[in-house]
Design an enzyme around this catalytic site. Structure first.
Site, short mmCIF file in Angstrom:
data_model
loop_
_atom_site.label_atom_id
_atom_site.label_comp_id
_atom_site.label_asym_id
_atom_site.label_seq_id
_atom_site.Cartn_x
_atom_site.Cartn_y
_atom_site.Cartn_z
N HIS A 97 0.87 -1.18 0.00
CA HIS A 97 0.00 0.00 0.00
C HIS A 97 0.90 1.22 0.00
CE1 HIS A 97 -2.95 2.95 1.18
NE2 HIS A 97 -3.91 2.05 1.01
N ARG A 113 -6.23 10.55 -0.09
CA ARG A 113 -5.87 11.04 -1.43
C ARG A 113 -7.13 11.34 -2.25
NH1 ARG A 113 -2.82 6.35 -3.23
NH2 ARG A 113 -2.98 5.49 -1.13
#
Ligand SMILES: Cc1cc2nc3c(=O)[nH]c(=O)nc-3n(C[C@H](O)[C@H](O)[C@H](O)COP(=O)(O)OP(=O)(O)OC[C@H]3O[C@@H](n4cnc5c(N)ncnc54)[C@H](O)[C@@H]3O)c2cc1C
Length: 436
Positions: A97, A113
């Site tokens: 990740h 994000r």
């Protein structure tokens, strides 16, 4: 979900044994017929008779130095099945990740994000434009992870002096304090507690961390392994809905769907059958292995040092980018650790002996690491999360197939692993290469 499941099981009158670690499966020569376990609460061994066993013991993330996974992700469950003859499938496909908090590895969700967080290198540049011009920070996990590693390798990262880890920055300051507090409150709390940074004021240090195993125990669509009487579900299994690269959220779906399918199938096999046989010699051999061999064992090598070394070797050789040379170096390190005399336990307490379970977990991590490395060396292409610098292209002509790893008592140059392959079943959708 675990607690809800437990509550529901108790409500239905099912016995739930919470403080129990399964340490071996028993077979009657033909099928799995039970398990031996360490009961932490009462400090004794337990024998479970079973006409069907389902392993739902999670993944292997702890085999890497920095991971988003819990301390329990040590492959010990998978290795029970592997030792009993079940195959591991596609172990080379390890998901990293992109935004694990440094140094703990705790996950900063993609939501950060998606809500406007941007990745910056040490020049203050929003670098994702050079790697995925349209998707930017929301490109898939492998693409963003590779971009971050490239930035760090090319000297545009930061260094955390205390841990020695390189990192880039995740900047949430432009999102606005109100939105961060309303939509990313959990992230903010984690960041403040674990780094002392309030993300509404300053960027967070992040880097790729081991997150999920696409591979696992090779099971069919009903969750059955190749060993009779043994099923697997969840992250421990590889039913292969994720291919070489899981999309976020699919693991929960996989757990729910195949949890149900597998449970129903295993129950169908168990119901109405006579009592399971108990192979007394195996129980005694297991007691001897644990009690005489490990609990009262001696050895000069500290198992916790071995655990650190496994993690470092995997981080160095089997991280986001791989090469044959790096993978073989890691294999050599794992093999020499396997041969060291770490299988002993200094703490002789009977109850809640985490030293004993940790030693068993280190053994499992070593075996899983060997399987990951063996499959990764053999796959001479790049696909999904498996990125080979020496073979950067996807190669469907030769590699549109699943890797299988079987435990082999005989040691070869790749360790105690025998490789095999199985075809990929293609139904409605033709596989196609992903482009950005
Ligand atoms: C930080 C983080 C965020 C995530 N976010 C998402 C998300 O948003 N969406 C999504 O789909 N997926 C997500 N995932 C992935 C997903 O959470 C996991 O893949 C999933 O929880 C695995 O569930 P499981 O039931 O297979 O294993 P787990 O939930 O890990 O359960 C395994 C259990 O087995 C027990 N166990 C292990 N070994 C033994 C043994 N020898 N004896 C007895 N018990 C044993 C463990 O104690 C544990 O309780 C995330 C993962 C992480 C780490």
């Amino acid at each position: 979900m675990i607690r809800t499941l437990q509550d529901h099981a108790v409500h239905l009158g099912i016995d739930v044994h919470m403080e129990v670690t399964v340490i071996a499966l028993l077979t009657d020569g033909n099928r799995v017929c039970g398990a031996v376990a360490y009961d932490r609460e009462h400090g004794r061994f337990r024998l479970f008779h079973a006409r069907a066993v389902i392993l739902a013991t999670g993944g292997v993330g702890r085999a890497f130095s920095v991971t988003s996974n819990s301390w329990e992700y040590t492959a010990d469950g998978q290795m029970l099945a592997y030792n009993a003859g079940a195959a591991l499938q596609d172990m080379e496909f390890v998901q990293f990740h992109p935004s694990g908090l440094i140094p703990s590895g705790i996950l900063i969700t993609e939501g950060a994000r998606a809500d406007g967080g941007v990745l910056l290198n040490r020049d203050g540049e929003r670098f994702m434009g050079r790697y995925a011009p349209e998707k930017l920070e929301l490109a898939s996990r492998d693409v963003v992870s590779r971009a971050i590693v490239t930035e760090m390798e090319e000297g545009r990262g930061f260094k955390d002096e205390a841990s020695g880890y390189d990192y880039v920055e995740l900047d949430l300051t432009k999102i606005g304090a109100e939105k961060v507090k309303a939509r990313l409150a959990g992230i903010r709390e984690i960041a403040m507690k674990f780094t002392g940074i309030d993300p509404v004021e300053r960027p967070l240090p992040v880097r790729p961390v081991c997150h999920y195993m696409m591979g696992g125990l090779d099971v069919d669509m009903d969750g059955a392994t190749g060993v009779k009487g043994l099923w697997a579900a969840g992250e421990a299994a590889c039913v292969s809905i994720n291919g070489a690269n899981r999309l976020g959220a699919n693991s929960t779906a996989e757990c729910l769907v195949w949890g149900r399918i597998t449970g129903a199938e295993a129950a169908r096999h168990a119901v109405g059958k006579g009592p399971a046989a108990i192979p007394k010699e195996q129980v005694m051999a297991e007691e001897k292995r644990i009690f005489d061999g490990i609990f009262h064992g001696r050895g000069g090598t500290n198992p916790y040092d071995v655990r650190d070394s496994v993690q470092r070797a995997m981080e160095k050789g089997a991280f986001v980018y791989r090469t044959r040379e790096g993978l073989l170096e890691a294999t050599k390190a794992i093999q020499s650790l396997r041969e060291s005399d770490y299988l002993h336990c200094d703490d002789h307490s009977k109850r809640y002996n985490t030293n004993l379970t940790n030693v068993l977990e280190v053994e499992a991590m070593l075996m899983a690491a060997e399987a990951i490395l063996r499959c990764a060396v053999a796959r001479t292409e790049s696909r999904g999360a498996h990125a080979r610098r020496d073979f950067p292209k996807r190669d469907d002509a030769n590699w549109l197939k699943h890797s299988l790893a079987f435990y082999s008592a005989e040691e070869t140059e790749g360790g105690h692993v025998r490789l095999g392959y199985s075809p990929v079943k293609i139904t409605r959708y033709q596989p196609a290469e992903r482009h950005y």
